[in-house]
Motif scaffolding. Structure first.
Motif, short mmCIF file in Angstrom:
data_model
loop_
_atom_site.label_atom_id
_atom_site.label_comp_id
_atom_site.label_asym_id
_atom_site.label_seq_id
_atom_site.Cartn_x
_atom_site.Cartn_y
_atom_site.Cartn_z
N LEU A 146 0.42 -1.14 -0.21
CA LEU A 146 0.32 0.16 -0.28
C LEU A 146 1.00 1.69 0.01
O LEU A 146 0.12 2.60 -0.78
N LEU A 147 1.77 1.42 0.90
CA LEU A 147 3.13 2.67 0.89
C LEU A 147 3.54 2.91 -0.67
O LEU A 147 3.62 3.95 -1.17
N GLU A 148 3.48 1.54 -1.64
CA GLU A 148 3.89 1.75 -2.71
C GLU A 148 3.18 2.73 -3.69
O GLU A 148 3.21 2.81 -4.68
N ARG A 149 1.93 1.88 -3.51
CA ARG A 149 0.34 2.23 -4.36
C ARG A 149 0.11 3.80 -4.10
O ARG A 149 -0.14 4.41 -5.46
N VAL A 150 0.48 4.13 -2.93
CA VAL A 150 0.51 5.40 -2.68
C VAL A 150 1.50 6.54 -2.41
O VAL A 150 2.27 7.36 -2.80
#
Length: 143
Positions: free
Chosen positions: A132-136
């Motif tokens: 999720l951190l990568e996605r945002v």
């Protein structure tokens, strides 16, 4: 973004309104808001300061109740749930990033991201948090 009609609706508001009483009389914050957000769809709420954005988001999340209209979140009518029921739906369906960050200062970004998932009893939270951190676009700031 146009979604396939077979994609489930995750958030739906119909005839949504919010009115509060002030010393000057009734103040209509929201009037006749209708929207559908499908699973996987991204949406933005944009407007001037004081235009009702936070009120709308609070109602869509079940933090507040509308004066008129209905809100369905994940197929559940928030108006028919008590506060505990709305909190349960919120815990299962939503994540918030508030304007003033409520991060734990002794935790890094990854740990702050993992905490709500751990509290919810989810598994493999570190891998999910990293994804999720990568996605945002914040993976590089995780530590």
């Amino acid at each position: 973004m146009s979604m396939d009609k077979r994609t489930p609706v995750i958030v739906q508001a119909s005839g949504l309104g919010k009115c509060v009483t002030s010393p000057e009389g009734d103040l209509h914050i929201l009037r006749d808001i209708n929207l559908k957000i499908h699973t996987g769809e991204a949406a933005s709420v944009v407007g001037a300061s004081g235009s009702g954005k936070s009120t709308l988001l609070g109602i869509l999340a079940g933090l507040d109740l509308p004066t008129t209209g209905t809100v369905f979140l994940g197929g559940k009518d928030l108006g028919k749930l008590d506060e505990e029921g709305r909190a349960k739906v919120r815990g299962e369906m939503l994540g918030f990033v508030f304007q003033s960050f409520q991060l734990l200062p002794t935790f890094n970004a990854l740990e702050n991201f993992m905490l709500p998932m751990e509290l919810a009893g989810l598994h493999a939270v570190k891998a999910r948090a990293n994804t999720l951190l990568e996605r945002v676009g914040l993976y590089h700031r995780r530590h």
